[in-house]
Scaffold this active site. Structure first.
Site, PDB file in Angstrom:
ATOM      1  N   ASP A 120       0.831  -1.198   0.000  1.00  0.00           N
ATOM      2  CA  ASP A 120       0.000   0.000   0.000  1.00  0.00           C
ATOM      3  C   ASP A 120       0.873   1.258   0.000  1.00  0.00           C
ATOM      4  O   ASP A 120       0.588   2.224  -0.719  1.00  0.00           O
ATOM      5  CB  ASP A 120      -0.919   0.002   1.218  1.00  0.00           C
ATOM      6  CG  ASP A 120      -1.928   1.137   1.180  1.00  0.00           C
ATOM      7  OD1 ASP A 120      -2.770   1.148   0.265  1.00  0.00           O
ATOM      8  OD2 ASP A 120      -1.861   2.016   2.054  1.00  0.00           O
ATOM      9  N   LYS A 127       1.410   4.319  -2.939  1.00  0.00           N
ATOM     10  CA  LYS A 127       1.395   5.756  -2.682  1.00  0.00           C
ATOM     11  C   LYS A 127       2.671   6.421  -3.204  1.00  0.00           C
ATOM     12  O   LYS A 127       2.624   7.508  -3.792  1.00  0.00           O
ATOM     13  CB  LYS A 127       1.243   6.011  -1.177  1.00  0.00           C
ATOM     14  CG  LYS A 127      -0.088   5.566  -0.609  1.00  0.00           C
ATOM     15  CD  LYS A 127      -0.123   5.745   0.899  1.00  0.00           C
ATOM     16  CE  LYS A 127      -1.433   5.232   1.487  1.00  0.00           C
ATOM     17  NZ  LYS A 127      -1.487   5.343   2.958  1.00  0.00           N
TER      18      LYS A 127
END
Length: 381
Positions: free
Chosen positions: A220, A224
């Site tokens: 994750d 980003k």
């Protein structure tokens, strides 16, 4: 009151963030209409099971019913008036705003179809913008797409990065703590809490995904970092970001309960790493670093008295090193997780799109009155 412009909203996803978006729309849309002349009107709410659809607008009672049902774990298809669709393409209304608050990796085709039919797009879902560049490039190359909430929830990170570039600055590097979940775990390790206990606490508090490995894998954070790199003008591929996972491959195939039972065996590993860092006046933080050639995300020992070391809880910290901000990077810090702040970022993007197009229309046609119906601008003398 100003002439009111209706903004039809098609929302896909009704999880924690999706429900917060709907709740905030209902709470603020009247004041938004009075202040900005924009009335936010959901016309479609969808999950993977089905849709609630009304081209004239879904009633507030129905929206509340959807939110209550999804909070209980029920699917939309179980609700009165819901219907299945063979394809989500069936719900596209040209001129509407498509809000993707899912975590699905299958949304790109729908988003592209909606864009090609004249819709605008707001994303909290990171996966489309972190897809291979050949599939995702168009999301970064037009003003019909906003994705502020994909990094830092409601913090103005994407906005700041875009403004730096638009004013002629050159981005040299981006680094940051971009996961509230991993920030919490690192802060707990700093307090001497065993690794397994920190993960259990994070899970019980709702900070992690149902399977904590979705956070602990680092993927994750890597998404980003990739999104920021691409916004900075570096069209990197996903494999350009090296990722340090916080669990070994041997635990990857276990079910969630067995994984939670197995993680105490990692207590000594991260306990030792934490003690080694603290003996040198440092603390552990999960940091992403990216530049034009690639990046890396993983645990880093940083000085306790640094901006990184001072972070607590779910706080994010993002620093941009640029031609202008070279000696001292430009930094943004604040809550980087939570349904309410993420939803606020989504709402900001919706209104930002509308303000952009209204201003553009006024600049191009200063002698015309502008009005709008279902996303299409019309001019009248």
């Amino acid at each position: 009151m100003k002439n009111v412009i209706t903004i039809p909203i098609i929302q896909i996803g009704v999880g924690n963030v999706g429900r917060a978006v709907l709740r905030q729309i209902l709470e603020v849309r009247q004041s938004f209409a009075e202040q900005s002349g924009c009335y936010l009107q959901p016309v479609c709410i969808a999950d993977s099971s089905g849709v609630i659809f009304n081209s004239d607008g879904i009633s507030e009672d129905t929206i509340h019913s959807v939110m209550r049902a999804r909070a209980r774990g029920e699917r939309i298809i179980s609700l009165p008036g819901a219907r299945q669709t063979k394809s989500l393409n069936e719900i596209i209304i040209p001129g509407s705003v498509i809000v993707d608050v899912t975590a699905s990796g299958e949304m790109l085709k729908l988003l592209r179809a909606a864009y090609e039919q004249g819709c605008r797009i707001v994303l909290a879902n990171k996966k489309p913008v972190a897809a291979p560049w050949s599939e995702a490039y168009w999301l970064f190359e037009n003003s019909d797409v906003r994705y502020e909430a994909t990094v830092g929830a409601g913090l103005p990170i994407i906005l700041t990065l875009r403004q730096l570039r638009e004013t002629g600055d050159r981005i040299l590097a981006v680094e940051g703590c971009m996961s509230g979940t991993l920030g919490f775990i690192c802060a707990e390790l700093e307090r001497g809490v065993p690794y397994s206990e920190a993960i259990r606490d994070a899970k019980s508090l709702g900070y992690t995904e149902p399977d904590p490995r979705d956070d602990l894998s680092g993927q994750d954070v890597a998404r980003k970092a990739l999104i920021l790199a691409r916004t900075a003008g570096w069209p990197l591929e996903p494999d350009a970001i090296q990722v340090e996972s916080l669990f070994p491959d041997s635990l990857a195939s276990l079910d969630v309960d067995d994984f939670m039972d197995a993680i105490p065996r990692l207590d000594s590993v991260y306990g030792s790493e934490n003690q080694e860092a603290q003996a040198k006046g440092n603390v552990l933080r999960y940091i992403a670093r990216v530049n034009p050639t690639g990046g890396k995300v993983g645990l880093v020992a940083v000085p306790r008295d640094s901006a990184w070391g001072a972070l607590r809880g779910s706080a994010n910290y993002i620093a941009f090193t640029t031609s202008r901000y070279d000696a001292i990077p430009l930094a943004i810090s604040g809550p980087g997780a939570g349904a309410e702040v993420t939803a606020a970022g989504v709402l900001g993007d919706i209104l930002g799109l509308q303000n952009y197009y209204e201003q553009k229309e006024k600049n191009e046609h200063p002698d015309h009155e502008v009005r709008r119906d279902l996303g299409g601008f019309y001019r009248s003398n």
